[in-house]
Motif scaffolding. Structure first.
Motif, short mmCIF file in Angstrom:
data_model
loop_
_atom_site.label_atom_id
_atom_site.label_comp_id
_atom_site.label_asym_id
_atom_site.label_seq_id
_atom_site.Cartn_x
_atom_site.Cartn_y
_atom_site.Cartn_z
N ARG A 1 0.81 -1.23 0.00
CA ARG A 1 0.00 0.00 0.00
C ARG A 1 0.84 1.27 0.00
O ARG A 1 0.34 2.35 -0.31
CB ARG A 1 -0.91 0.02 1.23
CG ARG A 1 -2.00 -1.03 1.22
CD ARG A 1 -2.76 -1.05 2.55
NE ARG A 1 -3.79 -2.05 2.57
CZ ARG A 1 -5.04 -1.86 2.15
NH1 ARG A 1 -5.39 -0.68 1.67
NH2 ARG A 1 -5.92 -2.84 2.21
N ALA A 2 2.11 1.17 0.33
CA ALA A 2 2.93 2.36 0.59
C ALA A 2 3.37 3.04 -0.70
O ALA A 2 3.90 2.41 -1.62
CB ALA A 2 4.16 1.97 1.40
N ASP A 3 3.14 4.35 -0.74
CA ASP A 3 3.72 5.20 -1.79
C ASP A 3 5.14 5.62 -1.39
O ASP A 3 6.00 5.81 -2.25
CB ASP A 3 2.87 6.45 -2.00
CG ASP A 3 1.47 6.12 -2.47
OD1 ASP A 3 1.34 5.64 -3.61
OD2 ASP A 3 0.52 6.32 -1.69
N VAL A 4 5.34 5.79 -0.09
CA VAL A 4 6.65 6.15 0.45
C VAL A 4 6.96 5.22 1.61
O VAL A 4 6.09 4.98 2.46
CB VAL A 4 6.67 7.62 0.94
CG1 VAL A 4 8.02 7.95 1.60
CG2 VAL A 4 6.38 8.59 -0.19
N ILE A 5 8.16 4.69 1.62
CA ILE A 5 8.63 3.90 2.75
C ILE A 5 9.82 4.62 3.36
O ILE A 5 10.76 5.00 2.65
CB ILE A 5 9.06 2.48 2.33
CG1 ILE A 5 7.85 1.72 1.78
CG2 ILE A 5 9.67 1.72 3.51
CD1 ILE A 5 8.19 0.33 1.24
N VAL A 6 9.77 4.85 4.67
CA VAL A 6 10.84 5.52 5.39
C VAL A 6 11.55 4.47 6.24
O VAL A 6 10.97 3.94 7.19
CB VAL A 6 10.30 6.65 6.28
CG1 VAL A 6 11.44 7.33 7.04
CG2 VAL A 6 9.53 7.68 5.44
N GLY A 7 12.79 4.17 5.90
CA GLY A 7 13.54 3.16 6.62
C GLY A 7 14.10 2.11 5.67
O GLY A 7 13.57 1.91 4.57
N ASN A 8 15.15 1.44 6.11
CA ASN A 8 15.85 0.47 5.27
C ASN A 8 15.13 -0.88 5.27
O ASN A 8 15.54 -1.81 5.96
CB ASN A 8 17.29 0.31 5.74
CG ASN A 8 18.14 1.53 5.45
OD1 ASN A 8 17.63 2.63 5.29
ND2 ASN A 8 19.44 1.32 5.37
N LEU A 9 14.07 -0.96 4.50
CA LEU A 9 13.37 -2.23 4.32
C LEU A 9 14.33 -3.21 3.65
O LEU A 9 15.09 -2.85 2.75
CB LEU A 9 12.13 -2.03 3.45
CG LEU A 9 11.27 -3.27 3.19
CD1 LEU A 9 10.57 -3.71 4.47
CD2 LEU A 9 10.25 -2.98 2.09
N ALA A 10 14.31 -4.46 4.08
CA ALA A 10 15.18 -5.47 3.48
C ALA A 10 14.95 -5.51 1.97
O ALA A 10 13.79 -5.57 1.52
CB ALA A 10 14.89 -6.83 4.09
N PRO A 11 16.01 -5.47 1.17
CA PRO A 11 15.84 -5.49 -0.29
C PRO A 11 14.99 -6.65 -0.78
O PRO A 11 14.24 -6.51 -1.76
CB PRO A 11 17.28 -5.59 -0.80
CG PRO A 11 18.10 -4.95 0.26
CD PRO A 11 17.42 -5.31 1.55
#
Length: 311
Positions: free
Chosen positions: A41-51
């Motif tokens: 759902r995210a348009d923007v993710i803030v933070g180092n989500l696992a690749p």
């Protein structure tokens, strides 16, 4: 706009983040409990989500990293098509520079050895110490962290020169700035060489036996950038021979450093576990929230983002 935050922001920091787009929907989760549905759902993710989890980010317009480094995210096909990547350059200058300066001063004043003596209940005079007053310091990397470190060293009376890719006016804290092709000529003149360089093909293995041999005998080496700058065997040899007086290292190769690695016991080595740039200093999260809020506003307005990484 849907914004997914994966960072441990407090209420004040969350409010600062949300100010970037008051009309957006904000979801706060952690890297361990975030769901694929929230990512999708995210348009923007803030933070180092696992690749490995970015494949689920089908609506992603911006991945705002919480790190200055972005190596794991810049390869082809890691981000969904059309998504932008932004780093957190500018968030860590105070934290990393203070940590690395403290490590350097501990070495120069032999405080690490007095701590060992305290634990052994030994009353020992360790002899002469050195000072930054009047010292010559060379900083590799004149970005946010390098600038902070230069200002701290200069405030203590050091003459600070910088090395970066291109010439230009010397930033605050630097006496002069040089290019990388001048490095070999500069190394023998320095009392301290401190690196805050990112990892790149041109920096990997830069600090090798030849590099350390060019440094002045009795000089100190500081690395708060990336561990792969240094050939570990070569810095151990430079310390064991006494050519280097000490090395303050917050980064190593590999990480974590194995318990049986000889670097732990190299004379004059002061090693910390890559903690200078984490969230231990609260201002780091303040800074990341401010950067992320600015970039969320840019995405909402269709504008270029700050700290954009070319993919």
């Amino acid at each position: 706009m849907n914004v997914l935050s994966l960072l441990p922001f407090d209420d004040t920091q969350r409010a600062a983040l949300m100010a970037g787009a008051p009309a957006a929907t904000f979801v706060h989760a952690s890297r361990t409990d975030v769901t694929d549905d929230q990512i999708a759902r995210a348009d923007v993710i803030v933070g180092n989500l696992a690749p490995s989890r970015l494949a689920a980010a089908t609506n992603l317009k911006l991945l705002q990293l919480n790190s200055a480094g972005y190596d794991k995210y810049s390869g082809p096909g890691i981000l969904p098509a059309g998504a932008q990547l932004a780093s957190a350059v500018g968030a860590y200058g105070q934290a990393v520079s203070e940590h690395m300066l403290t490590m350097l001063l501990c070495l120069m004043k032999r405080l690490h050895t007095y701590r060992d003596d305290q634990r052994a209940h030994e009353w020992t005079d360790r002899g002469q110490v050195t000072t930054l007053a009047g010292a010559r310091v060379l900083v590799l990397g004149c970005g946010d962290i390098g600038n902070h470190f230069a200002r701290l060293c200069r405030a203590m009376g050091a003459e600070v020169h910088g090395v970066r890719r291109g010439l230009g006016a010397a930033p605050e804290g630097f006496t002069a700035v040089h290019t990388m092709d001048e490095l070999d000529a500069l190394l023998p003149e320095q009392d301290v060489v401190a690196s805050f360089l990112p990892s790149s093909p041109s920096t990997k293995g830069l600090a090798d036996a030849a590099f350390f041999a060019k440094m002045r005998a009795g000089a100190y080496f500081v690395n708060g950038g990336r561990g792969d700058l240094v050939i570990q065997e070569d810095i151990i040899a430079a310390l064991e021979s006494g050519h280097l007086a000490g090395a303050a290292l917050d980064v190593t190769t590999p990480e974590p450093l194995p318990a049986d690695h000889p670097l732990w016991d190299a004379p004059g080595a002061f090693v910390t576990p890559h903690v200078s740039g984490q969230f231990h200093l609260p201002v780091v999260l303040d800074n990341i929230a401010a950067i992320a809020a600015e970039n969320i506003a840019h995405v909402a307005a269709g504008e270029p983002v700050r700290n954009a990484v070319a993919l």
